[in-house]
Design a protein around this motif. Structure first.
Motif, PDB file in Angstrom:
ATOM      1  N   MET A   1       0.821  -1.191   0.000  1.00 40.84           N
ATOM      2  CA  MET A   1       0.000   0.000   0.000  1.00 40.84           C
ATOM      3  C   MET A   1       0.867   1.258   0.000  1.00 40.84           C
ATOM      4  SD  MET A   1      -2.990   0.834   2.630  1.00 40.84           S
ATOM      5  CE  MET A   1      -3.597   2.443   2.844  1.00 40.84           C
ATOM      6  N   PHE A   2       1.826   1.312   0.920  1.00 46.05           N
ATOM      7  CA  PHE A   2       2.742   2.446   0.953  1.00 46.05           C
ATOM      8  C   PHE A   2       4.016   2.056   0.225  1.00 46.05           C
ATOM      9  CE2 PHE A   2       0.268   3.180   4.868  1.00 46.05           C
ATOM     10  CZ  PHE A   2      -0.232   4.429   4.545  1.00 46.05           C
ATOM     11  N   ASN A   3       3.984   2.152  -1.079  1.00 44.63           N
ATOM     12  CA  ASN A   3       5.127   1.781  -1.896  1.00 44.63           C
ATOM     13  C   ASN A   3       6.042   2.994  -2.027  1.00 44.63           C
ATOM     14  OD1 ASN A   3       6.875   0.529  -3.564  1.00 44.63           O
ATOM     15  ND2 ASN A   3       5.546   0.535  -5.359  1.00 44.63           N
ATOM     16  N   PHE A   4       6.950   3.160  -1.067  1.00 47.65           N
ATOM     17  CA  PHE A   4       7.856   4.302  -1.066  1.00 47.65           C
ATOM     18  C   PHE A   4       9.181   3.912  -1.699  1.00 47.65           C
ATOM     19  CE2 PHE A   4       5.202   5.511   2.667  1.00 47.65           C
ATOM     20  CZ  PHE A   4       4.704   6.674   2.131  1.00 47.65           C
ATOM     21  N   ASN A   5       9.245   4.018  -2.993  1.00 47.50           N
ATOM     22  CA  ASN A   5      10.502   3.817  -3.709  1.00 47.50           C
ATOM     23  C   ASN A   5      11.020   5.192  -4.100  1.00 47.50           C
ATOM     24  OD1 ASN A   5      10.243   1.059  -3.509  1.00 47.50           O
ATOM     25  ND2 ASN A   5       9.139   0.886  -5.447  1.00 47.50           N
ATOM     26  N   ILE A   6      11.585   5.871  -3.140  1.00 51.50           N
ATOM     27  CA  ILE A   6      12.028   7.244  -3.345  1.00 51.50           C
ATOM     28  C   ILE A   6      13.539   7.263  -3.433  1.00 51.50           C
ATOM     29  CG2 ILE A   6      12.089   9.553  -2.369  1.00 51.50           C
ATOM     30  CD1 ILE A   6       9.480   8.875  -0.937  1.00 51.50           C
ATOM     31  N   GLU A   7      14.019   7.900  -4.476  1.00 51.91           N
ATOM     32  CA  GLU A   7      15.457   8.080  -4.636  1.00 51.91           C
ATOM     33  C   GLU A   7      15.815   9.456  -4.081  1.00 51.91           C
ATOM     34  OE1 GLU A   7      18.623   8.360  -8.268  1.00 51.91           O
ATOM     35  OE2 GLU A   7      16.788   7.226  -8.546  1.00 51.91           O
ATOM     36  N   PHE A   8      16.637   9.509  -3.066  1.00 53.03           N
ATOM     37  CA  PHE A   8      16.967  10.752  -2.385  1.00 53.03           C
ATOM     38  C   PHE A   8      18.059  11.493  -3.150  1.00 53.03           C
ATOM     39  CE2 PHE A   8      14.975   8.303   0.972  1.00 53.03           C
ATOM     40  CZ  PHE A   8      14.108   9.248   1.500  1.00 53.03           C
ATOM     41  N   THR A   9      17.631  12.250  -4.132  1.00 50.66           N
ATOM     42  CA  THR A   9      18.546  13.084  -4.895  1.00 50.66           C
ATOM     43  C   THR A   9      18.534  14.497  -4.318  1.00 50.66           C
ATOM     44  OG1 THR A   9      16.805  13.711  -6.446  1.00 50.66           O
ATOM     45  CG2 THR A   9      18.095  11.732  -6.980  1.00 50.66           C
ATOM     46  N   GLY A  10      19.407  15.325  -4.798  1.00 49.89           N
ATOM     47  CA  GLY A  10      19.433  16.717  -4.360  1.00 49.89           C
ATOM     48  C   GLY A  10      18.155  17.440  -4.731  1.00 49.89           C
ATOM     49  N   GLU A  11      17.598  17.106  -5.892  1.00 51.12           N
ATOM     50  CA  GLU A  11      16.349  17.728  -6.327  1.00 51.12           C
ATOM     51  C   GLU A  11      15.205  17.368  -5.381  1.00 51.12           C
ATOM     52  OE1 GLU A  11      13.469  17.781 -10.280  1.00 51.12           O
ATOM     53  OE2 GLU A  11      15.353  16.676 -10.307  1.00 51.12           O
ATOM     54  N   PHE A  12      15.150  16.097  -4.957  1.00 51.94           N
ATOM     55  CA  PHE A  12      14.103  15.674  -4.032  1.00 51.94           C
ATOM     56  C   PHE A  12      14.246  16.381  -2.688  1.00 51.94           C
ATOM     57  CE2 PHE A  12      12.721  12.927  -0.549  1.00 51.94           C
ATOM     58  CZ  PHE A  12      11.376  12.807  -0.859  1.00 51.94           C
ATOM     59  N   VAL A  13      15.455  16.471  -2.182  1.00 52.35           N
ATOM     60  CA  VAL A  13      15.686  17.123  -0.891  1.00 52.35           C
ATOM     61  C   VAL A  13      15.317  18.606  -0.971  1.00 52.35           C
ATOM     62  CG1 VAL A  13      17.474  17.767   0.779  1.00 52.35           C
ATOM     63  CG2 VAL A  13      17.427  15.455  -0.178  1.00 52.35           C
ATOM     64  N   ALA A  14      15.717  19.287  -2.060  1.00 54.04           N
ATOM     65  CA  ALA A  14      15.375  20.700  -2.225  1.00 54.04           C
ATOM     66  C   ALA A  14      13.867  20.879  -2.327  1.00 54.04           C
ATOM     67  CB  ALA A  14      16.065  21.268  -3.464  1.00 54.04           C
ATOM     68  N   PHE A  15      13.206  20.008  -3.084  1.00 46.95           N
ATOM     69  CA  PHE A  15      11.750  20.088  -3.215  1.00 46.95           C
ATOM     70  C   PHE A  15      11.082  19.881  -1.861  1.00 46.95           C
ATOM     71  CE2 PHE A  15       7.550  18.275  -3.986  1.00 46.95           C
ATOM     72  CZ  PHE A  15       7.023  19.201  -4.866  1.00 46.95           C
ATOM     73  N   PHE A  16      11.546  18.903  -1.105  1.00 49.58           N
ATOM     74  CA  PHE A  16      10.952  18.622   0.203  1.00 49.58           C
ATOM     75  C   PHE A  16      11.143  19.792   1.159  1.00 49.58           C
ATOM     76  CE2 PHE A  16      11.038  16.829   4.479  1.00 49.58           C
ATOM     77  CZ  PHE A  16       9.802  16.195   4.503  1.00 49.58           C
ATOM     78  N   ILE A  17      12.358  20.341   1.233  1.00 52.01           N
ATOM     79  CA  ILE A  17      12.630  21.456   2.148  1.00 52.01           C
ATOM     80  C   ILE A  17      11.822  22.687   1.756  1.00 52.01           C
ATOM     81  CG2 ILE A  17      14.426  23.096   2.870  1.00 52.01           C
ATOM     82  CD1 ILE A  17      16.394  20.724   2.776  1.00 52.01           C
ATOM     83  N   LEU A  18      11.785  23.016   0.457  1.00 54.46           N
ATOM     84  CA  LEU A  18      11.024  24.182   0.017  1.00 54.46           C
ATOM     85  C   LEU A  18       9.518  23.986   0.215  1.00 54.46           C
ATOM     86  CD1 LEU A  18      13.053  25.039  -3.178  1.00 54.46           C
ATOM     87  CD2 LEU A  18      12.854  26.437  -1.127  1.00 54.46           C
ATOM     88  N   SER A  19       9.040  22.764   0.041  1.00 58.80           N
ATOM     89  CA  SER A  19       7.621  22.491   0.272  1.00 58.80           C
ATOM     90  C   SER A  19       7.270  22.679   1.741  1.00 58.80           C
ATOM     91  CB  SER A  19       7.273  21.064  -0.153  1.00 58.80           C
ATOM     92  OG  SER A  19       7.500  20.890  -1.513  1.00 58.80           O
ATOM     93  N   VAL A  20       8.110  22.171   2.617  1.00 61.30           N
ATOM     94  CA  VAL A  20       7.868  22.334   4.061  1.00 61.30           C
ATOM     95  C   VAL A  20       7.916  23.811   4.429  1.00 61.30           C
ATOM     96  CG1 VAL A  20       8.838  21.867   6.345  1.00 61.30           C
ATOM     97  CG2 VAL A  20       8.613  20.018   4.688  1.00 61.30           C
ATOM     98  N   CYS A  21       8.858  24.559   3.862  1.00 61.05           N
ATOM     99  CA  CYS A  21       8.940  25.997   4.148  1.00 61.05           C
ATOM    100  C   CYS A  21       7.682  26.723   3.680  1.00 61.05           C
ATOM    101  CB  CYS A  21      10.165  26.600   3.484  1.00 61.05           C
ATOM    102  SG  CYS A  21      11.715  26.151   4.264  1.00 61.05           S
TER     103      CYS A  21
END
Length: 174
Positions: A1-21
């Motif tokens: 159900m929770f299929n978290f196949n996430i590749e932690f790239t710099g783009e993903f980290v930047a997107f996550f941090i900016l989204s949280v901000c």
């Protein structure tokens, strides 16, 4: 159900941090009681959104976001705050039942959106994005969309003149 196949790239980290901000800035804008603090948190949200536009390779939108919203709108809000009277502004009484229902509604909405997005299938775009998207926007704006562009500028000019006329009328009434 929770299929978290996430590749932690710099783009993903930047997107996550900016989204949280952006989310934190929006929540703070809702919860602050002082208008100046609300305006600053809105500016923080706008800057975060501009960063998200950069991550999504929409540099023109990021530039416009910073120029218009962070610069013009936020400064306009601060001037409006400084030029108005704030005598005797009271705080609304706490409503724990309403706040609890709002929190439950937010959690339900988050769950619906989360599962809806996780189960959605998105089509891969077939056309390649242009390397210079700002140039492409400019070419389209001054060729195919020249008339709507000019009509928008006329509309904004009329709105500006109307705002000046209303302000002048209020000044004469005092």
């Amino acid at each position: 159900m929770f299929n978290f196949n996430i590749e932690f790239t710099g783009e993903f980290v930047a997107f996550f941090i900016l989204s949280v901000c952006a989310i934190v800035g929006a929540v703070l804008a809702i919860n602050f009681t002082k208008v100046v603090h609300t305006t600053l948190s809105i500016a923080f949200t706008f800057i975060s959104l501009a960063g998200l536009y950069v991550v999504l390779e929409a540099e023109f939108l990021a530039f416009v976001q910073v120029l218009l919203y962070v610069g013009a709108i936020t400064i306009l809000m601060i001037f409006g705050i400084m030029m108005t009277k704030h005598d005797g502004e009271g705080r609304e009484p706490a409503r724990p039942l309403l706040e609890t229902l709002a929190a439950i509604g937010c959690i339900c909405l988050f769950g619906i959106l989360f599962f809806g997005i996780r189960n959605a299938t998105f089509q891969v775009p077939t056309a390649l994005a242009s390397e210079d998207n700002t140039r492409e926007i400019g070419i389209l704006m001054f060729t195919q969309y020249a008339i709507p562009f000019e009509l928008t500028s006329v509309l904004l000019t009329v709105a500006f003149i109307g705002a000046i006329a209303l302000a002048k009328r209020e000044e004469d009434a005092e």
